[in-house]
Design a protein around this motif. Structure first.
Motif, PDB file in Angstrom:
ATOM      1  N   ALA A 111      12.504 -12.159  21.165  1.00 29.66           N
ATOM      2  CA  ALA A 111      12.796 -11.432  22.264  1.00 29.66           C
ATOM      3  C   ALA A 111      13.590 -11.462  22.901  1.00 29.66           C
ATOM      4  CB  ALA A 111      12.172 -12.756  23.297  1.00 29.66           C
ATOM      5  N   ARG A 112      15.299 -12.399  22.407  1.00 28.15           N
ATOM      6  CA  ARG A 112      16.167 -11.896  22.222  1.00 28.15           C
ATOM      7  C   ARG A 112      17.261 -11.558  21.289  1.00 28.15           C
ATOM      8  NH1 ARG A 112      14.683 -16.523  24.919  1.00 28.15           N
ATOM      9  NH2 ARG A 112      15.461 -17.122  27.333  1.00 28.15           N
ATOM     10  N   GLY A 113      16.401 -11.009  19.857  1.00 30.25           N
ATOM     11  CA  GLY A 113      16.895 -10.618  19.239  1.00 30.25           C
ATOM     12  C   GLY A 113      18.129 -11.284  18.207  1.00 30.25           C
ATOM     13  N   ILE A 163      31.312  -1.308  14.329  1.00 33.36           N
ATOM     14  CA  ILE A 163      30.237  -1.562  12.668  1.00 33.36           C
ATOM     15  C   ILE A 163      29.551  -2.118  13.662  1.00 33.36           C
ATOM     16  CG2 ILE A 163      30.458  -2.577  10.459  1.00 33.36           C
ATOM     17  CD1 ILE A 163      31.782   0.377  10.741  1.00 33.36           C
ATOM     18  N   ALA A 164      29.863  -3.723  14.134  1.00 28.82           N
ATOM     19  CA  ALA A 164      28.962  -4.586  14.655  1.00 28.82           C
ATOM     20  C   ALA A 164      28.070  -3.493  15.457  1.00 28.82           C
ATOM     21  CB  ALA A 164      29.675  -5.346  15.480  1.00 28.82           C
ATOM     22  N   ALA A 165      28.538  -3.185  16.835  1.00 29.06           N
ATOM     23  CA  ALA A 165      27.248  -1.978  17.408  1.00 29.06           C
ATOM     24  C   ALA A 165      26.155  -1.632  16.235  1.00 29.06           C
ATOM     25  CB  ALA A 165      27.915  -1.914  18.323  1.00 29.06           C
ATOM     26  N   LEU A 166      27.136  -0.923  15.610  1.00 31.15           N
ATOM     27  CA  LEU A 166      25.905  -0.385  14.967  1.00 31.15           C
ATOM     28  C   LEU A 166      25.102  -1.243  13.956  1.00 31.15           C
ATOM     29  CD1 LEU A 166      28.004   2.620  13.068  1.00 31.15           C
ATOM     30  CD2 LEU A 166      26.207   2.823  15.028  1.00 31.15           C
ATOM     31  N   ALA A 167      25.495  -2.748  14.007  1.00 31.43           N
ATOM     32  CA  ALA A 167      24.275  -3.368  13.127  1.00 31.43           C
ATOM     33  C   ALA A 167      23.913  -3.893  13.819  1.00 31.43           C
ATOM     34  CB  ALA A 167      25.546  -4.447  12.378  1.00 31.43           C
ATOM     35  N   PHE A 168      24.633  -4.563  15.295  1.00 34.26           N
ATOM     36  CA  PHE A 168      23.770  -5.464  16.552  1.00 34.26           C
ATOM     37  C   PHE A 168      23.946  -4.566  17.254  1.00 34.26           C
ATOM     38  CE2 PHE A 168      26.219  -8.118  13.002  1.00 34.26           C
ATOM     39  CZ  PHE A 168      24.623  -8.562  12.795  1.00 34.26           C
ATOM     40  N   PRO A 169      23.061  -3.260  17.696  1.00 33.74           N
ATOM     41  CA  PRO A 169      22.649  -2.345  18.775  1.00 33.74           C
ATOM     42  C   PRO A 169      22.278  -3.010  19.979  1.00 33.74           C
ATOM     43  CG  PRO A 169      21.838  -1.497  17.378  1.00 33.74           C
ATOM     44  CD  PRO A 169      22.102  -2.470  16.635  1.00 33.74           C
ATOM     45  N   GLU A 170      21.470  -4.499  19.710  1.00 39.55           N
ATOM     46  CA  GLU A 170      20.229  -5.050  20.989  1.00 39.55           C
ATOM     47  C   GLU A 170      21.983  -6.081  21.308  1.00 39.55           C
ATOM     48  OE1 GLU A 170      19.538  -4.578  17.522  1.00 39.55           O
ATOM     49  OE2 GLU A 170      17.269  -4.073  17.643  1.00 39.55           O
ATOM     50  N   GLY A 196      34.318 -14.106  31.805  1.00 37.13           N
ATOM     51  CA  GLY A 196      33.728 -14.651  30.765  1.00 37.13           C
ATOM     52  C   GLY A 196      31.861 -14.267  30.519  1.00 37.13           C
ATOM     53  N   THR A 197      31.965 -13.561  30.899  1.00 37.87           N
ATOM     54  CA  THR A 197      30.582 -14.006  30.737  1.00 37.87           C
ATOM     55  C   THR A 197      30.291 -12.342  30.183  1.00 37.87           C
ATOM     56  OG1 THR A 197      29.396 -13.802  33.067  1.00 37.87           O
ATOM     57  CG2 THR A 197      29.684 -15.486  32.062  1.00 37.87           C
ATOM     58  N   PHE A 198      28.678 -12.009  29.965  1.00 40.46           N
ATOM     59  CA  PHE A 198      28.365 -11.223  29.322  1.00 40.46           C
ATOM     60  C   PHE A 198      26.884 -10.503  29.409  1.00 40.46           C
ATOM     61  CE2 PHE A 198      32.256 -11.367  27.888  1.00 40.46           C
ATOM     62  CZ  PHE A 198      32.768 -10.538  27.823  1.00 40.46           C
ATOM     63  N   LEU A 199      26.176  -9.311  29.944  1.00 41.22           N
ATOM     64  CA  LEU A 199      25.054  -8.925  29.582  1.00 41.22           C
ATOM     65  C   LEU A 199      24.284  -7.963  28.268  1.00 41.22           C
ATOM     66  CD1 LEU A 199      21.857 -10.026  30.813  1.00 41.22           C
ATOM     67  CD2 LEU A 199      22.439  -7.001  31.837  1.00 41.22           C
ATOM     68  N   MET A 200      23.437  -8.978  27.501  1.00 42.06           N
ATOM     69  CA  MET A 200      23.692  -7.942  26.502  1.00 42.06           C
ATOM     70  C   MET A 200      22.816  -6.755  26.565  1.00 42.06           C
ATOM     71  SD  MET A 200      23.569 -10.681  22.924  1.00 42.06           S
ATOM     72  CE  MET A 200      24.587 -12.234  23.462  1.00 42.06           C
ATOM     73  N   ALA A 201      22.347  -5.648  26.043  1.00 35.76           N
ATOM     74  CA  ALA A 201      21.307  -4.763  25.815  1.00 35.76           C
ATOM     75  C   ALA A 201      19.850  -5.895  25.705  1.00 35.76           C
ATOM     76  CB  ALA A 201      21.327  -3.249  25.152  1.00 35.76           C
ATOM     77  N   ALA A 245      25.837   3.905  19.534  1.00 35.83           N
ATOM     78  CA  ALA A 245      25.469   2.833  18.004  1.00 35.83           C
ATOM     79  C   ALA A 245      24.003   2.320  18.789  1.00 35.83           C
ATOM     80  CB  ALA A 245      26.182   1.161  18.582  1.00 35.83           C
ATOM     81  N   ALA A 246      23.716   2.332  20.200  1.00 31.57           N
ATOM     82  CA  ALA A 246      22.621   1.731  20.873  1.00 31.57           C
ATOM     83  C   ALA A 246      21.640   2.920  21.514  1.00 31.57           C
ATOM     84  CB  ALA A 246      22.575   0.761  21.945  1.00 31.57           C
ATOM     85  N   ALA A 247      22.026   4.166  20.921  1.00 25.12           N
ATOM     86  CA  ALA A 247      21.561   5.239  21.536  1.00 25.12           C
ATOM     87  C   ALA A 247      19.966   5.340  21.905  1.00 25.12           C
ATOM     88  CB  ALA A 247      21.281   6.417  20.187  1.00 25.12           C
ATOM     89  N   HIS A 248      19.000   4.442  20.721  1.00 24.63           N
ATOM     90  CA  HIS A 248      17.848   4.251  21.028  1.00 24.63           C
ATOM     91  C   HIS A 248      17.560   3.761  22.016  1.00 24.63           C
ATOM     92  CE1 HIS A 248      18.936   0.853  19.068  1.00 24.63           C
ATOM     93  NE2 HIS A 248      17.613   0.322  19.173  1.00 24.63           N
ATOM     94  N   LEU A 249      18.420   3.255  22.703  1.00 22.68           N
ATOM     95  CA  LEU A 249      17.679   2.561  23.765  1.00 22.68           C
ATOM     96  C   LEU A 249      18.678   2.763  25.098  1.00 22.68           C
ATOM     97  CD1 LEU A 249      19.437  -1.215  22.186  1.00 22.68           C
ATOM     98  CD2 LEU A 249      17.025  -0.809  22.657  1.00 22.68           C
ATOM     99  N   LEU A 250      19.189   3.412  25.043  1.00 26.10           N
ATOM    100  CA  LEU A 250      19.275   4.496  25.979  1.00 26.10           C
ATOM    101  C   LEU A 250      17.907   5.839  26.863  1.00 26.10           C
ATOM    102  CD1 LEU A 250      22.277   7.168  25.368  1.00 26.10           C
ATOM    103  CD2 LEU A 250      21.677   5.485  27.192  1.00 26.10           C
ATOM    104  N   ALA A 251      17.925   4.837  28.772  1.00 20.71           N
ATOM    105  CA  ALA A 251      16.803   5.482  29.305  1.00 20.71           C
ATOM    106  C   ALA A 251      16.700   5.882  30.353  1.00 20.71           C
ATOM    107  CB  ALA A 251      15.620   4.252  29.250  1.00 20.71           C
ATOM    108  N   SER A 252      17.151   7.044  31.160  1.00 25.33           N
ATOM    109  CA  SER A 252      17.215   7.612  32.865  1.00 25.33           C
ATOM    110  C   SER A 252      15.444   7.307  33.517  1.00 25.33           C
ATOM    111  CB  SER A 252      18.003   7.791  32.868  1.00 25.33           C
ATOM    112  OG  SER A 252      17.356   9.308  32.166  1.00 25.33           O
ATOM    113  N   GLY A 253      15.686   6.755  34.430  1.00 25.23           N
ATOM    114  CA  GLY A 253      14.397   7.667  35.287  1.00 25.23           C
ATOM    115  C   GLY A 253      14.362   6.373  36.865  1.00 25.23           C
ATOM    116  N   GLU A 254      13.409   6.786  37.238  1.00 22.55           N
ATOM    117  CA  GLU A 254      13.300   6.144  38.873  1.00 22.55           C
ATOM    118  C   GLU A 254      12.542   4.749  38.380  1.00 22.55           C
ATOM    119  OE1 GLU A 254      11.117   7.998  41.394  1.00 22.55           O
ATOM    120  OE2 GLU A 254      11.471   9.800  42.261  1.00 22.55           O
TER     121      GLU A 254
END
Length: 848
Positions: A314-316, A531-538, A547-552, A601-610
């Motif tokens: 679920a979290r990759g 390179i890291a983003a290409l390997a792990f786009p999620e 120091g906190t982040f939200l992953m895709a 790197a994560a182009a397949h995760l790009l989305a937009s809309g209402e």
């Protein structure tokens, strides 16, 4: 010169004739031989004809680890009086020591998988031995399945041996087509067990963390063992980090402290396996359980921990996690103390805890990330693995998640078949994610740079390199430690693996530098991040502060205190683990990136809309551009899609409950009547419990939402009118509602009294005088009502479900108690024949 005396003394020698006969008759066999019997070294030499005078056959031995493959080849070469690379050689990732005359080749299972994908027939190979198959590594299980396919379709003459120290022999025999099981008896020296638990409680392991208190205790047990017993001490610890920490506490023990693990330099490994003149303490991972013989060991100290892969689909997140050793693993470890003479094992847990250990370690196919497996079987031509002979089938959910990853990186098509790109990825000998990063990254920054970063990601750098991938890259380039040496070899292997195109865009990149060239920090960081983003786009992650982040993927990530990455706006997270019961992952290795890199790197995760949702107690409507779970831009909407608004309002009702609607007394009454009818008659009368109504909101509530836009509008919806939609109109039963569950019942006085249906039985609350003359209890749908008899003042006087019995008995006590209090009301001696009334005696007299 062949060392005949040593070969003849190996216990497995007596089982070799039976093994040879089994292979001659069936082509497959299972060999069970305890550790130290010579199954890994003698059997290949005999089956190849190098020992014993049989026909010369080319033998491939598959080992689960590189250290074991090297050690086995060198031991066999020594038995023949040679060096590795002659009649016996080995091939591991990044190292090949074979010659034109090599007859026995020891390889890792990963290397054998690559070889099978290139040459399914294994031309020139006569026998394959899968060693240590009890460890149930995924590559070994896959190799066995592929080899059985080869025997069935292409090479029925190919001989196959599954060899193990302790295993499910019958399971493997069935898998190999009811193959014979050949057992070799070892020389079992007795091993005394000493229970040596910590004196005070130790926190259980979680993720990669082991309580330092336990490690200090293990070091103290090693010291105790050196005093109480003779011989070398072999201490089992879960990983490299724990080995280093325990080694640091044993600097003054008066013995050589050596470390054995997959990252140890070859010279150290050789020194451990060749013995020594002085007393030694060998700190080892599970690699020493069965794959290696460490001479001179008479004592084992077992920390009781092991590392197993785990995948959070679920979290990759995929990582090793620390677990308790299994009972089988503990037996294997203890047996190391009794290989050469009687020995002792010190177990750092209690005897009671020992009984609660799992019997066997989890097969890797059940718990690991299956992306590499899924790509292998897709390239093999069986994307679902349904046609493969496997001891355990891959979990459907894990395999589906793996195929999703492969589809996203272009390794398989919609049907799950390997694409040309996927075949190329599989042949790189990398995890598919890293193969994607190498192929796509080389086009962006050049082959050498891409290869160097991927080599860093394929074997996590030492902790002392820090959590900044760019800084770790610079450290590896200038480093002189064993890790840096292995890194350079792997980077060069990857660079040579394919023609390297020139970089396609300017990311601070120049033509590929020579290996010794030092790139500037900014350039290094940018390349490492890409390179890291290409390997792990999620896992591209945007800062949320502190120091906190939200992953895709939607997982929160936290950097350790003091990390130099804490102020980065974006990160590409390369290594992270999520401790048990924690909502956030701990970021262990990452690189700084910018939003452009994340988008690329994560182009397949790009989305937009209402996006219209129920948030913070009301409807929120926004136009959002997002990268997975990360919001890139947000704009409030004034006129959102009405259908989305309705769904958001329904979501609010499901979350916060039906109390958001307007419930009048009539609406509550209708709901209670319907609940009564459902309870008495069942279908077609609907279930109107909270759970049922929330489950069917689209049927009865959604039509009422046409004008609603926000929470306040829900409070104007008449719940009773909406509930009418659930009545059984189609069957015609709705017309019988008042007949079967009347809202009111007319009593003898002429009053129409409301029936309350909220309890387990309908309730009729009525003044006692109004029921004079009514001999039987009223019923509703055949159910007697519970009559609450009220005093003239409307207070409860009696409760009965049997009026006839009440008139005969209970009435007298009620009459005696109340007629003095209410003298103006009639209290006849015989209520069954008296005139019912709603009035006092005075009014009755006037009316008469």
């Amino acid at each position: 010169m062949i060392r005949e005396d040593v070969l003849g003394s190996l216990p497995v020698y007596t089982a070799v004739p039976a093994l040879t006969r089994a292979l001659d008759a069936h082509g497959c066999a299972v060999l069970c031989a305890p550790p130290g019997t010579g199954k890994t070294t003698l059997v290949p030499l005999v089956l190849s004809g190098l020992v014993g005078g049989g026909p010369v056959r080319r033998v491939v031995v598959a080992e689960p680890r590189r250290i074991a493959a090297r050690a086995a080849a060198r031991r066999m070469a020594w038995l023949l009086g040679e060096s590795a690379g002659g009649k016996v050689g080995f091939t591991v990732r990044g190292e090949r020591v074979v010659g034109r005359g090599t007859v026995v080749e020891v390889v890792t299972t990963g290397v054998l998988l690559q070889r099978l994908q290139r040459d399914q027939e294994l031309a020139g190979v006569d026998v394959v031995i899968i060693d240590e198959c009890h460890e149930r590594h995924l590559d070994a299980d896959t190799v066995a399945a592929f080899l059985l396919d080869v025997r069935a379709a292409l090479r029925p003459e190919l001989r196959l041996v599954a060899a193990s120290a302790t295993t499910d022999a019958q399971g493997w025999a069935r898998l190999l087509g009811d193959a014979p099981v050949v057992e070799a008896q070892g020389v079992a020296h007795p091993v005394d067990v000493v229970w040596a638990p910590p004196a005070r409680p130790v926190r259980p392991p979680h993720g990669m963390r082991v309580d330092p208190v336990l490690l200090t205790h293990v070091a103290s047990v090693v010291r105790r063992a050196l005093v109480e017993r003779a011989g070398d001490v072999l201490c089992f610890l879960p990983g490299v980090g724990e080995i280093g920490r325990v080694a640091g506490q044993l600097g003054d023990v008066g013995a050589d402290v050596l470390q054995v693990h997959g990252r140890a330099p070859a010279a150290v490994q050789d020194a451990v396996l060749s013995g020594g003149s002085g007393r030694r303490v060998v700190l080892a991972t599970a690699v020493a359980e069965s794959s290696l013989t460490v001479p001179g060991v008479r004592v084992v100290v077992d920390a009781g921990l092991a590392r197993e892969p785990r995948t959070d689909h679920a979290r990759g997140l995929s990582a090793l996690t620390t677990v308790r050793v299994s009972q089988a693993g503990a037996r294997q470890r203890a047996g190391r103390a009794g290989r050469e003479a009687p020995g002792t094992v010190y177990r750092c847990w209690t005897e009671a805890e020992d009984a609660r250990l799992t019997r066997f370690a989890s097969p890797e196919i059940k718990v690991a990330d299956l992306a590499a497996f899924a790509l292998q079987v897709a390239c093999w031509g069986d994307p679902t693995a349904a046609g493969l002979a496997l001891l355990d089938p891959p979990p459907a959910g894990a395999l589906a998640a793996a195929r999703s990853v492969l589809t996203a990186i272009g390794a398989v098509d919609a049907s799950g078949r390997a694409t040309e790109r996927g075949v190329r990825m599989a042949r790189l000998g990398l995890h598919p994610r890293l193969a994607r990063a190498l192929l796509d990254g080389a086009r962006e920054v050049g082959a050498r740079r891409a290869a160097e970063v991927v080599a860093l990601l394929s074997e996590e750098p030492p902790r002392e390199y820090g959590d900044d991938l760019g800084a770790a890259w610079r450290a590896a380039r200038r480093g002189g430690d064993s890790y840096a040496g292995r890194w350079r070899s792997e980077a060069e292997r990857l660079r040579r693996a394919f023609p390297h195109p020139a970089p396609s865009r300017n990311r601070g990149s120049a033509p590929d530098p020579a290996p010794q060239t030092q790139a500037g920090p900014e350039s290094t960081d940018a390349v490492a991040g890409l390179i890291a983003a290409l390997a792990f786009p999620e896992r591209v992650a945007r800062a949320r502060g502190e120091g906190t982040f939200l992953m895709a993927s939607g997982t929160a990530g936290e950097l350790l205190a003091g990390s130099g990455l804490r102020n980065a706006p974006w990160l590409a997270v390369a290594v992270a683990d999520r401790p048990a019961h924690s909502a956030s992952a701990r970021v262990r290795l990452a690189a700084v990136i910018d939003e452009e890199t994340a988008r690329t790197a994560a182009a397949h995760l790009l989305a937009s809309g209402e996006e219209v949702h129920w948030e913070n107690g009301d409807v929120v409507a926004r136009e959002v551009e997002r990268l997975g779970a990360v919001e890139l831009s947000v704009r409030l909407l004034k006129s959102p899609d009405p259908a989305l608004v309705r769904e958001a309002l329904l979501e609010g009702v499901r979350r916060e409950g039906l109390g958001l609607l307007r419930w009048t007394r009539e609406a509550e009454g209708l709901r209670e009547r319907l609940a009564f009818l459902h309870r008495v008659w069942g279908a077609p009368w609907p279930d109107v419990s909270d759970a049922a109504l929330l489950d069917r909101t689209q049927e009865w509530l959604e039509p009422e939402l046409s004008r609603a836009r926000r929470r306040a509008d829900l409070g104007r919806i008449q719940a009773g009118q909406a509930l009418q939609r659930l009545l059984p109109w189609a069957t015609g039963d709705a017309a019988r509602l008042d007949e079967l569950a009347p809202e009111r019942i007319e009593v003898p006085s002429g009053s129409r009294i409301r029936v309350e249906y909220g309890g387990p039985q309908p309730v009729l609350a009525v003044k006692l005088q109004e029921l004079f003359g009514l001999r039987e209890t009223p019923t509703v749908s055949g159910v007697p009502v519970l009559v609450h008899l009220l005093s003239p003042a409307g207070r409860p006087a009696a409760v009965t479900a049997d009026l006839a019995s009440f008139w005969k008995g209970g009435y007298r006590s009620v009459r005696a108690e109340l007629r003095g209090r209410y003298p103006k009301h009639p209290w006849p001696e015989d209520p069954a024949t008296a005139e019912p009334t709603r009035h006092t005696k005075a009014r009755l007299s006037r009316e008469s």
